[in-house]
Design an enzyme around this catalytic site. Structure first.
Site, mmCIF file in Angstrom:
data_model
loop_
_atom_site.group_PDB
_atom_site.id
_atom_site.type_symbol
_atom_site.label_atom_id
_atom_site.label_comp_id
_atom_site.label_asym_id
_atom_site.label_seq_id
_atom_site.Cartn_x
_atom_site.Cartn_y
_atom_site.Cartn_z
ATOM 1 N N GLU A 186 -12.753 -7.408 26.463
ATOM 2 C CA GLU A 186 -11.761 -8.194 26.382
ATOM 3 C C GLU A 186 -10.946 -8.216 25.064
ATOM 4 O OE1 GLU A 186 -15.180 -8.752 26.223
ATOM 5 O OE2 GLU A 186 -15.429 -9.697 28.104
ATOM 6 N N HIS B 250 -22.334 -19.687 27.435
ATOM 7 C CA HIS B 250 -21.081 -19.468 28.353
ATOM 8 C C HIS B 250 -20.151 -20.608 28.397
ATOM 9 C CE1 HIS B 250 -23.082 -15.764 29.272
ATOM 10 N NE2 HIS B 250 -22.294 -15.488 30.202
ATOM 11 N N GLY C 6 -9.295 2.756 9.032
ATOM 12 C CA GLY C 6 -9.638 1.251 9.317
ATOM 13 C C GLY C 6 -9.554 1.083 10.676
ATOM 14 N N HIS D 116 -5.748 3.071 -4.794
ATOM 15 C CA HIS D 116 -5.484 3.090 -3.387
ATOM 16 C C HIS D 116 -5.459 1.678 -2.885
ATOM 17 C CE1 HIS D 116 -5.722 4.211 0.692
ATOM 18 N NE2 HIS D 116 -6.577 3.360 1.068
ATOM 19 N N ASP E 146 -25.604 -21.475 33.307
ATOM 20 C CA ASP E 146 -25.312 -20.340 32.393
ATOM 21 C C ASP E 146 -25.688 -20.791 30.945
ATOM 22 O OD1 ASP E 146 -24.997 -18.338 34.156
ATOM 23 O OD2 ASP E 146 -22.713 -18.144 34.063
ATOM 24 N N HIS F 123 0.842 -1.420 -0.011
ATOM 25 C CA HIS F 123 -0.045 -0.118 -0.038
ATOM 26 C C HIS F 123 0.771 1.195 -0.023
ATOM 27 C CE1 HIS F 123 -3.710 -2.045 1.554
ATOM 28 N NE2 HIS F 123 -2.635 -3.098 1.887
ATOM 29 N N ASN G 37 -7.604 10.159 5.726
ATOM 30 C CA ASN G 37 -7.726 10.457 4.253
ATOM 31 C C ASN G 37 -8.869 10.154 3.828
ATOM 32 O OD1 ASN G 37 -7.588 7.765 4.410
ATOM 33 N ND2 ASN G 37 -5.678 7.545 3.465
#
Ligand SMILES: Cc1ncc(C[n+]2csc(CCOP(=O)(O)OP(=O)(O)O)c2C)c(N)n1
Ligand SMILES: [Mg+2]
Length: 699
Positions: A439, A500, A179, A287, A496, A36, A208
């Site tokens: 997390e 889980h 991004g 690009h 649960d 890139h 950009n």
């Protein structure tokens, strides 16, 4: 806001330096026929100003502990970083971190961009190229990791600095694009950084307004500045990414914010990818791809550069970097070394810690308080014994720190001894980190902490390791010893329910190259697991623990848990020596197999129980000692049953194609544990039946 940035600067040494960065990046991408060029070209002026005028960095010693960090979160722009490392004359370091008298990135390496065994891979790789602070490429990882580095800077300052002997005050800069800021992980990390008032952190946003599919109008129109302000950041704007004065002013402003100590800083730099030919202006056509020879020429012409030159580096540009970044860095580094010597005389104990920490060595006596656990049929959950062991170790390893994504009371990872403290903006020496329910950012932050050389751990339920997966694999790829503590490791979670209850997580962690997964069977194996984990210097570990209580096995009647170091060991052999069937298990299923073994003996079937807490350790051990595999898993005994409350994926390796894998083939369900054990077949009766079938079938 101007519709487009001003033309690239020309006619000064600074302009020449910037054009050199840009043309090197273009040429490297062109030579590789991939990569890139856009972001390197757009961000060259900003990167130039930062490196040349602000970054406190000594190219002679890229591992200097108090260097400012520059993280290229937009890892696809790697050509920018390699050009900078080359022009700054950053030296290579060897495995022992000794500076070598050769460049980290030579001109030949730029010519071999993205080629086999070059130090200039497609995306920056920590440990492969000196000067690369973090492996980046998966967008968002770099900015999130930079938060870990900023925490480390503050923690090291609070822990080691003494009046007049400030060893740590480094700043952390991370360069990101659209991004990175679209990725959720950057929001998690920014939120925590704002909360912690990490004023030593500066993200530079290459706005950009383009990503791969085209304009950000397609999918990213939020008020980024407003979002960061709401998260407690200062936000600065540079309206023209070619305006060196404006860029300079923004970094100065960051430094004054830094001194105020209240907020991290985001600098939004509006850039525009200005190619040479008018038809490429404002289009996204090129690009993310090489420009093509014709476009490269036109662009070089626009920079006032010789059109035919390839990989041209004017000597004056190298000297320019030596005079700026190089000279400043050498002075700061020299002053720091003198300070460190003084520090060593006045605070020998802390200085010794620092040396060990830098080299990832443990302090003497780190294991002096390791608990031992007497046999106990009721026993304890391995999360509980692990919490006790972690605390016993952390007391004697001052730079072991970490926390949980809001589950410490469940994962038992809180450091509870006097003086452990909590890391906050006004107690930055605290060792308990609160990541909040974040997390993914937690795992990336652990990586940032690990490359800063503190020893980090993070914890949550095993099921949520999926949220962290990319960062976990980067720990392994970077070869840094992050400790992941995952509890609630199976359908043992019970009520649960299936959301889980982990099923496929264990195989996925085991499939990650370099990660050591350990699932101890009882308290004694937990202790041994920590004994394996703590000395690791280049490998992350995942410690997999139960929520439910497990018997603490009677080791006077069974083999010692020290066998864990070999990954798998014969815990209880066939009562009369020659096994008819092998029962292989990990964690909570080991005691189930022991009971089955006794029942089978009563039927005259001789079963051997093998505890296999770590496949990776077992494989590593067998590579060194191939006979060990046959000792533990005699090839003649093909009647085999593996028992693990997880997807059975991969157990065929150990039970063979004719063996029986007792695992999970569906998701779990919400019910009391004993009902689940019955439903999914994790009962003594079922293990006995399967073993009997195997033993009879093979006779
Ligand atoms: C997590 C992740 N998803 C997708 C990609 C593939 N990818 C590489 S660059 C890019 C676009 C990035 O846009 P931006 O950050 O604005 O950088 P620019 O294209 O402007 O240089 C994408 C989607 C990636 N590297 N990481
Ligand atoms: Mg972009």
């Amino acid at each position: 806001m101007p519709a487009r940035t001003s033309p690239a600067p020309t006619g000064t040494l600074e302009a020449e330096a910037i054009a050199t960065i840009r043309t090197l990046a273009m040429d490297a991408v062109q030579a590789a026929h991939s990569g890139h060029p856009g972001a390197p070209m757009g961000m060259a002026p900003t990167a130039y100003v930062l490196w040349q005028r602000f970054l406190r960095y000594n190219p002679e010693d890229p591992t200097w502990p108090n260097r400012d960090r520059f993280v290229l979160s937009a890892g696809h722009a790697s050509a920018l970083l390699y050009a900078l490392l080359h022009l700054a004359g950053v030296k290579a370091v060897d495995a022992g971190e000794k500076s070598q008298n050769e460049p980290a990135v030579r001109l030949e390496d730029l010519k071999r961009f993205r080629q086999l065994d070059s130090p200039t891979p497609g995306h920056p790789e920590y440990g492969l190229t000196s000067g690369v602070e973090l492996t980046t490429g998966p967008l968002g990882q770099g900015v999130a990791g930079s938060v870990g580095m900023a925490i480390a800077s503050r923690w090291c300052a609070a822990t080691f600095n003494r009046p007049g002997l400030e060893l740590f005050d480094f700043d952390v800069y991370a360069l990101c694009g659209d991004g990175c800021l679209m990725e959720g992980i950057s929001s998690e990390a920014a939120s925590l950084a704002g909360h912690l008032k990490l004023a030593n952190l500066c993200w530079i946003y290459d706005s950009n307004r383009i990503s791969i599919e085209g304009s950000t109008d397609l999918a990213f129109t939020e008020d980024v500045a407003g979002r960061f302000r709401a998260q407690g950041w200062n936000v600065l704007h540079v309206e023209d990414g070619n305006n060196l004065d404006a860029i300079d002013a923004a970094f100065r402003q960051f430094q004054s914010f830094r001194a105020a100590g209240e907020r991290p800083t985001l600098i939004v730099v509006r850039t525009h990818i200005a190619y040479g030919s008018p038809n490429k202006q404002d289009t996204h056509a090129a690009h993310g791809e090489p420009l093509g020879d014709a476009e490269v020429r036109l662009t070089k012409r626009a920079y006032g550069w010789p059109e035919d030159a390839r990989f041209l580096v004017p000597e004056a540009v190298r000297d320019h970097f030596k005079d700026g970044l190089g000279r400043r860095g050498a002075e700061l580094h020299g002053a720091w070394a003198a300070k460190l010597a003084d520090y060593g005389r006045q605070f020998p104990e802390q200085a010794a810690w620092l040396t060990r920490m830098r080299h990832r060595q443990l302090p003497e006596g780190w294991d002096q308080e390791l608990p031992s656990f007497p046999a106990d049929p009721k026993g304890k959950a391995t999360r509980d014994t692990s919490g006790a062991v972690l605390n016993a170790i952390a007391k004697h390893v001052p730079w072991l720190l970490g926390g949980s994504a809001d589950l410490a009371p469940s994962t038992k990872t809180r450091l509870a001894f006097a003086g452990a403290g909590t890391f906050t903006d006004d107690s930055p020496g605290g060792r308990n980190l609160h990541f909040g329910v974040r997390e993914h950012a937690m795992a990336a932050i652990l990586n940032g902490l690990a490359v800063s050389r503190v020893r980090p751990y993070g914890s949550t339920f095993l099921i949520f390791s999926d949220y962290m997966k990319n960062s976990i694999r980067l720990s392994a790829l970077m070869e840094v010893p992050v400790i992941y503590i995952f509890t609630h490791d199976s359908i043992g979670v019970g009520e649960d329910g299936p959301t889980h209850q982990p099923v496929e997580q264990l195989p996925s962690l085991r499939a990650t190259p370099g990660l050591i997964t350990l699932r101890p069977a009882d308290a004694a194996e937990v202790v041994e697991a920590w004994k394996v984990i703590m000395p690791l210097r280049h490998q992350p570990a995942a410690l997999i623990l139960t929520r439910q209580a497990l018997p603490t096995l009677d080791r006077t009647r069974l083999a010692s848990a020290v066998g864990l170091h070999r990954g798998a060991y014969v815990l209880a052999d066939a009562p009369r020596g020659k096994p008819d069937v092998l029962l292989l298990a990990t964690g909570s299923e080991v005691s189930l197999c022991l009971e089955a073994r006794d029942r089978l003996a009563a039927e005259g079937i001789q079963a051997r129980v093998v505890s296999m807490p770590s496949w990776e350790l077992f494989e590593a051990h067998c590579r060194e000692d191939p006979a060990y595999r046959d000792q533990v898993l005699p090839p003649a005994v093909t009647a085999r049953v593996s028992v693990e409350m997880a997807s059975g994926f991969g157990w065929e390796r150990y039970v063979g194609m004719k063996g029986k894998v007792l695992g999970m083939t569906t998701f779990g369900s919400s019910a009391p544990l004993k009902d689940l054990l019955k439903k999914f077949g994790f009962t003594v009766d079922n293990v006995v039946a399967l073993a009997r079938e195997q033993a009879r079938g093979k006779k």
